[in-house]
Design an enzyme around this catalytic site. Structure first.
Site, short mmCIF file in Angstrom:
data_model
loop_
_atom_site.label_atom_id
_atom_site.label_comp_id
_atom_site.label_asym_id
_atom_site.label_seq_id
_atom_site.Cartn_x
_atom_site.Cartn_y
_atom_site.Cartn_z
N CYS A 23 41.84 41.36 35.45
CA CYS A 23 43.30 41.37 35.56
C CYS A 23 43.92 41.15 34.18
O CYS A 23 43.46 40.29 33.42
CB CYS A 23 43.72 40.25 36.51
SG CYS A 23 45.49 40.06 36.56
N GLU A 57 36.46 32.99 37.38
CA GLU A 57 37.48 33.07 36.31
C GLU A 57 37.26 31.95 35.28
O GLU A 57 37.33 32.19 34.07
CB GLU A 57 38.89 32.95 36.89
CG GLU A 57 39.95 33.07 35.82
CD GLU A 57 41.35 32.66 36.28
OE1 GLU A 57 41.74 33.03 37.39
OE2 GLU A 57 42.03 31.96 35.51
S1 SF4 Z 1 46.33 35.96 40.95
FE1 SF4 Z 1 44.78 36.33 39.36
S2 SF4 Z 1 44.09 38.42 39.72
FE2 SF4 Z 1 46.02 38.16 40.82
S3 SF4 Z 1 47.59 38.90 39.41
FE3 SF4 Z 1 47.41 36.70 39.15
S4 SF4 Z 1 45.92 36.44 37.48
FE4 SF4 Z 1 45.73 38.52 38.24
#
Ligand code: SF4
Length: 289
Positions: A95, A135
């Site tokens: 992401c 993460e």
């Molecule tokens: S929750 Fe995590 S994966 Fe989803 S948009 Fe936010 S940072 Fe990105």
């Protein structure tokens, strides 16, 4: 009346990762994914049927000349190095919000190394997050494994508070918890600098209040989330705080008739890893109870 919460479901990071996987599967019919693409067994199974095979880090080390998708959570540098060594093509679905955080932490770490080389001191990088979460592993990897992870206020006991501290947060932690940690470190710290960065993703943080509102407005709430989703557990607890008749289920088979017997208003909501089609199935089953 059964209502599905419009603010529930996949965040854009997960949607992008699934779209990338489906694009590749549409072309070749086969793709590996390092870890579950999303913490939801139903969605993993749907994609498995299309050819997406989930692998572990150990299995990645044994593969050669294949394509592997990295999911939204991101990965530490070691994963890229392993893939490179084995001629594995990476389809990087990290992401953008996580990627930016990785870069930030990496820069802070490198700046610290430079300061140390110049005769100064290196700050301690602290990550407020869940130990072992993908993460978080990716974030710790930016610091050559040196960052310290704290899960809660108790974690502060493990920190050397005499050092300069830079605090970051896993993107899916609660804002409230982060603020508590910040206040507690401020309270206990008597020497050295303390800088903190609220790196919580608003895709999750903002939906918390909206979801609580949704939970308050229904007699019974069915919270749909996979057992592996940490974001799901947090959001479920938040809903239950405002509506004690909130039940956690992973799919429609876990519904119990006594929860919704004689109830007028039922809300169905879910985590950032819950697919809409699953919430729809739950709503449909409840409607036909
Ligand atoms: S929750 Fe995590 S994966 Fe989803 S948009 Fe936010 S940072 Fe990105």
């Amino acid at each position: 009346m059964v209502e599905i919460d419009v603010n529930s479901g996949f965040c854009f990071g997960v949607v992008t990762a699934i779209t990338k996987a489906e694009e590749e599967l549409g072309k070749s019919g086969q793709l590996y994914c390092l870890g579950d693409i999303v913490h939801n067994a139903g969605e993993v199974e749907r994609l498995r049927e299309k050819g997406l095979q989930t692998i572990t880090h150990e299995e990645l080390g044994e593969l050669k000349n294949v394509k592997v998708l990295l999911r939204a959570h991101g990965e530490p540098p070691q994963t890229y190095a392993t893939a490179n060594l084995n001629n594995v093509t990476i389809i990087d679905a990290t992401c953008p919000v996580v990627l930016q955080l990785q870069r930030r932490i990496k820069k802070a770490y490198n700046d610290g190394l430079e300061a140390e080389r110049a005769g100064g001191t290196k700050p301690l990088i602290v990550i407020y997050g869940k130990n072992g979460h993908a993460e978080v592993n990716g974030l710790v990897g930016q610091t050559n494994g040196e960052a310290v992870v704290i899960q809660d206020l108790d974690g502060i006991n493990s920190l050397d508070l005499s050092r300069d501290i830079l605090l970051y947060s896993q993107t899916t932690k609660s804002l409230e918890g982060f603020r508590e940690v910040v206040e507690e470190i401020k309270r206990r710290k008597t020497t050295g600098k303390f800088e903190y960065f609220d790196t919580i993703c608003r895709q999750v943080a903002n939906r918390m209040e909206k979801m609580r509102e949704f939970a308050r407005n229904h007699d019974v709430v069915l919270f749909v989330s996979g057992a592996k989703s940490s974001n799901g557990k947090v959001l479920f607890e938040k809903c239950r705080e405002v509506n004690p008749r909130t039940y956690l289920i992973s799919d429609e088979t876990q519904l119990r008739p006594e929860w919704t017997a004689g109830v007028d208003s039922i809300g169905v909501c879910g985590a950032t890893s819950t697919p809409l089609w699953l919430m729809e199935r739950v709503a449909e089953k409840v409607e036909h109870r």
